[in-house]
Design a protein around this motif. Structure first.
Motif, short mmCIF file in Angstrom:
data_model
loop_
_atom_site.label_atom_id
_atom_site.label_comp_id
_atom_site.label_asym_id
_atom_site.label_seq_id
_atom_site.Cartn_x
_atom_site.Cartn_y
_atom_site.Cartn_z
N ASN A 235 0.84 -1.19 0.00
CA ASN A 235 0.00 0.00 0.00
C ASN A 235 0.88 1.24 0.00
N LYS A 236 0.26 2.39 0.23
CA LYS A 236 1.01 3.65 0.18
C LYS A 236 2.12 3.68 1.22
N GLN A 237 1.81 3.23 2.42
CA GLN A 237 2.83 3.25 3.49
C GLN A 237 4.01 2.36 3.14
N GLY A 238 3.73 1.17 2.63
CA GLY A 238 4.80 0.26 2.27
C GLY A 238 5.62 0.74 1.10
N SER A 239 4.95 1.31 0.10
CA SER A 239 5.67 1.79 -1.08
C SER A 239 6.45 3.06 -0.78
N THR A 240 5.96 3.85 0.17
CA THR A 240 6.72 5.03 0.60
C THR A 240 8.02 4.59 1.28
N LEU A 241 7.92 3.57 2.11
CA LEU A 241 9.13 3.00 2.73
C LEU A 241 10.10 2.53 1.65
N ASN A 242 9.58 1.83 0.64
CA ASN A 242 10.43 1.35 -0.43
C ASN A 242 11.10 2.50 -1.17
N ALA A 243 10.35 3.57 -1.42
CA ALA A 243 10.93 4.73 -2.10
C ALA A 243 12.03 5.36 -1.26
N ASP A 244 11.82 5.42 0.06
CA ASP A 244 12.85 5.95 0.95
C ASP A 244 14.13 5.12 0.86
N LEU A 245 13.98 3.82 0.70
CA LEU A 245 15.15 2.96 0.64
C LEU A 245 15.82 3.01 -0.73
N VAL A 246 15.06 3.30 -1.78
CA VAL A 246 15.69 3.57 -3.08
C VAL A 246 16.57 4.82 -2.96
N VAL A 247 16.06 5.84 -2.30
CA VAL A 247 16.83 7.06 -2.08
C VAL A 247 18.09 6.76 -1.27
N LYS A 248 17.95 5.94 -0.22
CA LYS A 248 19.13 5.54 0.55
C LYS A 248 20.14 4.85 -0.36
N GLY A 249 19.64 3.99 -1.22
CA GLY A 249 20.53 3.29 -2.14
C GLY A 249 21.25 4.23 -3.08
N ILE A 250 20.55 5.26 -3.54
CA ILE A 250 21.17 6.26 -4.42
C ILE A 250 22.27 7.02 -3.67
#
Length: 263
Positions: A235-250
């Motif tokens: 859901n939105k909360q889970g995908s927001t977490l995933n987006a945050d971790l993509v940013v961390k990866g970048i």
């Protein structure tokens, strides 16, 4: 010493040059971040139908879009193969230019059958040069199907050939726990994504592990709230977490210019 007249001319010249340079900078096109992948990157229209989202829908909010354009071209149901065979990759290549970036995440649908009558989207497992000739009942034509690694190498090679920067992500984990730990793709698509990135000298974000680490910390009872529909689409909360971790990866990528455009 310069005469007053000479200094005046020099001043006019410098002012003119400054105007020209400013004009050029203002007109210079922004680089583009292209995001490609499956429904875990963009679900449906990307607006959260049935409370299912993809992390790509939240990436534009994390960049300074006055300096870089963010385009999420991911689409549900596609594999590393069908994103190419449907012509979606070619349309991006027509626009891709030096200084652009491509973040790619495939794998969830690559394990599907190669030639079933439902979607015919699978790829051969692994990263070798194996191939098999099939009849594609969806496209109604003969097709040579390659390995997951073959298709991923093509994305990397094509991106570099355009002077753009490829960034490979391992696929996000599903809501599968075993003995209290998130099941990871260390022996399959996570491993293969890392291997093709390394061989192709592309940047790599170990997204599968980054997210799984967080899931393990949160625990299965908490993580299940991210998946109201199935075990694949957060859901939105889970995908927001995933987006945050993509940013961390970048941010963790050494010498990757994309990080300078983050907010």
């Amino acid at each position: 010493m310069k005469s007053k007249h000479g200094r005046l001319i020099s001043s006019f010249v410098l002012t003119g040059l400054a105007i020209l340079i400013s004009s050029f900078l203002l007109q210079a096109p922004r680089p583009v971040l292209y995001i490609i992948g499956d429904s875990t990157v963009k679900n449906g229209s990307g607006k959260g139908e049935k409370d299912m989202w993809g992390w790509g829908s939240f990436m534009a909010d994390r960049f300074d879009t006055s300096r870089i354009s963010v385009q999420n071209h991911a689409i549900g149901g596609r594999s590393s193969r069908t994103f190419i065979t449907e012509g979606r990759w070619d349309r991006i290549l027509e626009q891709l230019k030096p200084g652009d970036f491509v973040i790619m995440q495939f794998g969830h649908n690559d394990a599907s059958p190669l030639d079933d009558t439902a979607r015919a989207r699978g790829t051969i497992k692994g990263i070798g040069d194996d191939s098999v000739a099939i009849y594609n009942p969806i496209r109604k034509m003969n097709e040579v199907v390659h390995t997951y690694g073959w298709y991923m190498r093509r994305y990397i090679y094509d991106t570099k050939a355009k002077g753009a920067v490829p960034i490979v992500c391992s696929p996000v984990p599903r809501n599968n726990f075993k003995n209290g730990k998130t099941e990871r793709a260390r022996d399959t698509y996570g491993k293969w994504a890392a291997e093709v990135a390394k061989a192709g000298k592309a940047f790599f974000i170990p997204l599968n592990d980054l997210i799984a680490d967080q899931y393990d910390k949160l625990g299965a009872d908490s993580v299940k709230h991210f998946f109201p529909v199935d075990h694949t689409h957060p859901n939105k909360q889970g995908s927001t977490l995933n987006a945050d971790l993509v940013v961390k990866g970048i941010k963790d990528l050494k010498k990757c210019a994309l990080k300078k455009y983050l907010k």
